[in-house]
Write an enzyme that holds these catalytic residues in place. Sequence first.
Site, short mmCIF file in Angstrom:
data_model
loop_
_atom_site.label_atom_id
_atom_site.label_comp_id
_atom_site.label_asym_id
_atom_site.label_seq_id
_atom_site.Cartn_x
_atom_site.Cartn_y
_atom_site.Cartn_z
N TRP A 131 -39.85 -4.78 42.03
CA TRP A 131 -39.16 -3.49 41.83
C TRP A 131 -37.69 -3.67 41.46
CZ3 TRP A 131 -41.36 -0.05 46.42
CH2 TRP A 131 -42.75 0.11 46.22
N HIS A 173 -36.19 -16.18 39.66
CA HIS A 173 -36.37 -15.18 38.61
C HIS A 173 -35.29 -15.38 37.55
CE1 HIS A 173 -36.58 -11.39 36.49
NE2 HIS A 173 -37.81 -11.27 36.97
N GLU A 213 -42.56 -16.40 33.13
CA GLU A 213 -41.95 -15.18 32.59
C GLU A 213 -41.02 -15.55 31.44
OE1 GLU A 213 -41.95 -11.77 35.66
OE2 GLU A 213 -40.14 -12.93 35.99
N GLY A 243 -38.65 -6.88 30.19
CA GLY A 243 -37.99 -5.59 29.99
C GLY A 243 -37.75 -5.23 28.54
N GLY A 278 -42.70 -5.89 36.27
CA GLY A 278 -41.42 -5.22 36.51
C GLY A 278 -41.56 -3.72 36.33
N GLY A 279 -41.10 -3.22 35.19
CA GLY A 279 -41.03 -1.79 34.92
C GLY A 279 -42.30 -1.02 35.28
P1 13P Z 1 -41.00 -6.22 32.98
O1 13P Z 1 -42.45 -6.07 33.37
O2 13P Z 1 -40.20 -4.97 33.17
O3 13P Z 1 -40.86 -6.83 31.62
O4 13P Z 1 -40.36 -7.28 34.03
C1 13P Z 1 -41.00 -8.47 34.26
C2 13P Z 1 -40.33 -9.15 35.40
O5 13P Z 1 -39.20 -9.57 35.29
C3 13P Z 1 -41.06 -9.25 36.68
O6 13P Z 1 -40.42 -10.12 37.55
#
Ligand code: 13P
Length: 251
Positions: free
Chosen positions: A10, A94, A166, A172, A233-234
Amino acid sequence: MRKKIVAGNWKMNNDLAATQDLLAELKKQVFPEDVAVMVAPAFTNLYPAYQTLREHPVEVISQNMHQSDKGAFTGEISASMLKSVGVNTVIIGHSERRSDFHETDALLAEKVDTALEKEMTVIFCVGEQLSDREHSEHFEVIKTQLDRGLFHTSKESWEQIVIAYEPVWAIGTGETATPKQAQEMHAFIRETISQQYGDGIANNISILYGGSVKPNNAADIFSKKDVDGGLIGGASLKADDFMAIVNAFGK
Ligand code: 13P
């Protein structure tokens, strides 16, 4: 054991009221039994989230922690503090921590050691920048991150380790790695772990993909054989979207 995992990161979103609203939505859902589902609220909301989800299969995890156990580290949170509020899993490395907070591979290795010592599960993130991929250096970058952040640990520790791939250019941005790109990198990560620790450990490790996973692309990404789940994430901030992603995997 290799597990299917979908974790919602989150980030710095949701105050207490918004956290409780989202948790209330999640509590209404039926989760597939074969997927471990996790959410990582902000530090201030960990304990309320833990209390809310105490009798629930969703696990509350942390987005970060400090490498020391206590002392004069203004503004920081230790592994013991996390454990004292029911948190037993922590995301380490991260890309936002690496770039915005200048967390180096050496520092991340220390955090990993502390978390393992405290018997926590570590979700260790790796990921290349767009320029690395453009220069065809992405495999080397990931190998170096694994090598410096994780490969000092004992074989036994790998029961407590999960990897999240990632790619920074996909976080994002709405731009996702194609299922083929994800599979290719996950297979590479598994092979790299196998060379260091053997096939047994490599085949048991869960490797999650993160970076613009949405309800409409989750099933394709999760269908790949070396993709064991997602770090979201989002889309994890909306209960419906998060559930659609979880269910894309559970089916
Ligand atoms: P998004 O799904 O918003 O691209 O973010 C991924 C993330 O950084 C999860 O840790």
